[in-house]
Scaffold this motif. Structure first.
Motif, PDB file in Angstrom:
ATOM      1  N   LEU A  94       0.825  -1.218   0.000  1.00  0.00           N
ATOM      2  CA  LEU A  94       0.000   0.000   0.000  1.00  0.00           C
ATOM      3  C   LEU A  94       0.854   1.260   0.000  1.00  0.00           C
ATOM      4  O   LEU A  94       0.514   2.248  -0.625  1.00  0.00           O
ATOM      5  N   VAL A  95       1.966   1.213   0.736  1.00  0.00           N
ATOM      6  CA  VAL A  95       2.788   2.414   0.837  1.00  0.00           C
ATOM      7  C   VAL A  95       3.955   2.390  -0.155  1.00  0.00           C
ATOM      8  O   VAL A  95       4.932   3.100   0.028  1.00  0.00           O
ATOM      9  N   THR A  96       3.844   1.573  -1.181  1.00  0.00           N
ATOM     10  CA  THR A  96       4.769   1.507  -2.329  1.00  0.00           C
ATOM     11  C   THR A  96       6.160   0.975  -1.999  1.00  0.00           C
ATOM     12  O   THR A  96       7.091   1.157  -2.772  1.00  0.00           O
ATOM     13  N   LEU A  97       6.305   0.287  -0.879  1.00  0.00           N
ATOM     14  CA  LEU A  97       7.620  -0.279  -0.558  1.00  0.00           C
ATOM     15  C   LEU A  97       7.803  -1.646  -1.204  1.00  0.00           C
ATOM     16  O   LEU A  97       8.918  -2.143  -1.319  1.00  0.00           O
ATOM     17  N   LEU A  98       6.705  -2.281  -1.592  1.00  0.00           N
ATOM     18  CA  LEU A  98       6.768  -3.556  -2.312  1.00  0.00           C
ATOM     19  C   LEU A  98       5.924  -3.416  -3.567  1.00  0.00           C
ATOM     20  O   LEU A  98       4.915  -2.711  -3.573  1.00  0.00           O
TER      21      LEU A  98
END
Lengths: 264, 310
Positions: free
Chosen positions: B50-54
């Motif tokens: 969700l927070v664009t880390l994956l």
């Protein structure tokens, strides 16, 4: 006067084989700070007793005294009939300790963990081999004997940790947050074993932050600022305060005062 | 109105481990949404995505209409993420930590005082503003971490097990704060293994081993299960456990300190159950009808899931 009474009661308790833990006015001070402030209570053999309290309430200090790791400043405590002040070694041989987080060596295999702890608890080599076989069968881990502990599912690790803490057949077992973060099915299976252990006459002493673990205990105490402020069965406490969960009771009794605690 | 977060057929693997499989859910604006499940359920993987880390292996994940694969910067600007181990600087004071994160997120100077005052108001950390973060209690650390996560005024707050290891009183305070934030219009996605916390969410998705078992409001989930449950006060818990478990119509039994909780088949009523138990135990019993908890629902869902799998 009260102290004399405590002495008498304590001496008398020594002969009572039905008491697993008995504390009378047990106190620990560090300098001017009183961590444990005259706590008194009994835990009977075969009880599942929950020892609750917020951070800094004095739980850890009390447990360390019960395990013979820290001498009290004042008061008395017996664990399995041994005096925490004068017989700490006897206590260490009579108790088991399990924490979900810290008990097992992740980079040892299942069998190596059993062997290692067997050694620590002073079992002979044939005893260790015998116990290893028994445990692997009991836990259904025979195929995993040489598996690294870290690759076991959490629920199994927890069962293994519990078994390992029972290797030397202790009469009291201290459980520190034994099922935190575990899925509910594993947790219920685990507690079923705990009930069987208690039913076999061993005493189970549980410390936890998790109020859903507290619900499983037969009796509970709640510690706050070094004192035991409430003690009773989960059902009895819910009735007394007219609340549905241990979480609500805990917050009701201890709540709204964390700022004070933080200022100390 | 479009949902703020939309997750459609999302899957993610690490090598052979399938962390999340075909997960779909959406989070409405202003909602307090819970990802509920034990360790290994896939909660952290979902939140990191969700927070664009994956990056998702499969499926589509969007935040405010933006694709997490493509619009990383824009998404990061409107989200606040508090991982399980949030790094505060222990040798900086409370206030210095807040200022540091403000700098990091380019919070305009002229707004900073206002924001800090607002964060202090709900965290009640103002009187500790000069204390080193390393010397705060666990609950206060969590509140400071939350404040740092909020310093750039995010639209979406993503909190990964924010109360794990925090004592019960601090936990309940932390949830008060989350409710206040929601009142102010912040959308919150929070993960937790605690069922009592799940009950405080507007809607939840229950996850287990990378799969969503159910979603809805906690109340809906409890009502939808139709699990007849009874409590039996019983002293000989262990001795009678297996006997009760084997009684007709009994689906499962659970010990709770001084009572047993019995789940029955749907078509068994109280009279039939007590007749069955009286026969088994050879004495009169008194049952109390009780409502299933979310944990009971969870267990029933997992058991159903395994039945399907088999």
């Amino acid at each position: 006067m009260q102290n004399d009474f405590a002495h008498e009661v304590a001496n008398q308790r020594q002969t009572d084989p039905d008491l697993a833990v008995s504390a009378r006015e047990l106190t620990k001070r560090f300098g001017r700070f009183t961590a444990v402030d005259g706590i008194s209570f009994d835990v009977r053999r075969g009880e599942i007793f929950g020892f609750l309290g917020a951070n800094g309430a004095g739980k850890t200090t009390a447990i360390r005294m019960f395990c013979g790791l820290l001498p009290p400043t004042a008061g008395e405590a017996q664990v399995a009939g041994y005096d925490v002040r004068t017989q700490p070694r006897m206590i260490k041989q009579t108790i088991g300790y399990m924490s979900q987080k810290f008990s097992l060596y992740e980079d040892l295999t299942v069998a190596q963990n059993i062997e290692f702890y067997g050694g620590i608890y002073g079992l002979t080599r044939p005893q260790i081999e015998h116990k290893t076989g028994l445990l692997l069968d009991e836990l259904n881990l025979r195929d995993r004997r040489d598996t690294l502990t870290q690759s076991l599912p959490l629920g199994w690790k927890q069962r293994l940790a519990l078994s390992v803490s029972l290797l030397h057949d202790p009469s009291i077992i201290f459980l520190d947050e034994p099922t935190g973060g575990v899925d509910p099915i594993s947790r219920r299976n685990f507690w079923r074993i705990i009930y069987e252990i208690a039913d076999s006459g061993k005493t189970v002493f549980v410390t936890t932050h998790y109020m859903d673990e507290a619900e499983y205990c037969g009796r509970l105490s709640i510690m706050y600022q070094g004192r035991i402020i409430e003690i009773g069965t989960p059902g009895g406490l819910k009735e007394k305060y007219g609340l549905d969960t241990m979480q609500d009771i805990f917050v009701h009794l201890v709540g709204g005062d964390t700022r004070k605690e933080a200022k100390q | 109105m479009k949902p703020l977060v939309s997750v459609e057929h999302f899957s993610k693997s690490y090598g052979e481990i399938r962390a999340v499989r075909d997960l779909s859910f959406s989070v409405r604006r202003g909602e307090l949404f819970g990802l509920i499940g034990p360790d290994g359920a896939g909660k952290t993987t979902t939140m990191r995505t969700l927070v664009t880390l994956l990056r998702p292996d499969e499926g589509t994940v969007t935040v405010d209409g933006m694709d997490v694969r493509k619009q990383l910067k824009a998404i990061r600007a409107i989200t606040g993420y508090m991982p399980q181990r949030f790094s505060l600087y222990p040798d900086l004071s409370v206030e210095q930590n807040l200022r540091f994160f403000a700098e990091l997120f380019s919070v305009p100077r002229n707004e900073l005082t206002d924001r800090m005052q607002r964060l202090y108001r709900f965290s009640r950390l103002e009187e500790f503003s000069t204390r080193l973060a390393g010397r705060l209690s666990g609950g206060m650390k969590q509140k400071l971490a939350l404040s740092c996560t909020l310093i750039h005024d995010p639209v979406l707050l993503v909190l990964d097990e924010p109360t794990t290891g925090v004592d019960p009183v601090s936990r309940s305070e932390f949830w008060e704060i989350l409710r206040e934030l929601r009142e102010q219009g912040v959308t919150i996605v929070v993960s937790t293994p605690y069922m009592d916390e799940a009950m405080k969410c507007d809607r939840i998705v229950i996850m287990h081993s990378g799969v969503a078992l159910a979603h809805g409001t906690p109340g809906e989930l409890i009502n939808s299960m139709r699990l007849p449950m009874y409590a039996l006060d019983e002293r000989d818990l262990v001795m009678n456990f297996s006997r009760i478990e084997a009684a007709s119509g009994v689906r499962s039994v659970q010990s709770f300190g001084d009572s047993l909780h019995i789940t029955t088949d749907e078509d068994i009523d109280e009279d039939r159950l007590s007749a069955a138990l009286e026969q088994t135990l050879d004495r009169p019993v008194r049952l109390r009808r009780i409502a299933p908890s979310l944990e009971d629902v969870f267990i029933a869902l997992i058991e159903q899931g395994t039945e399907h799998a088999e």
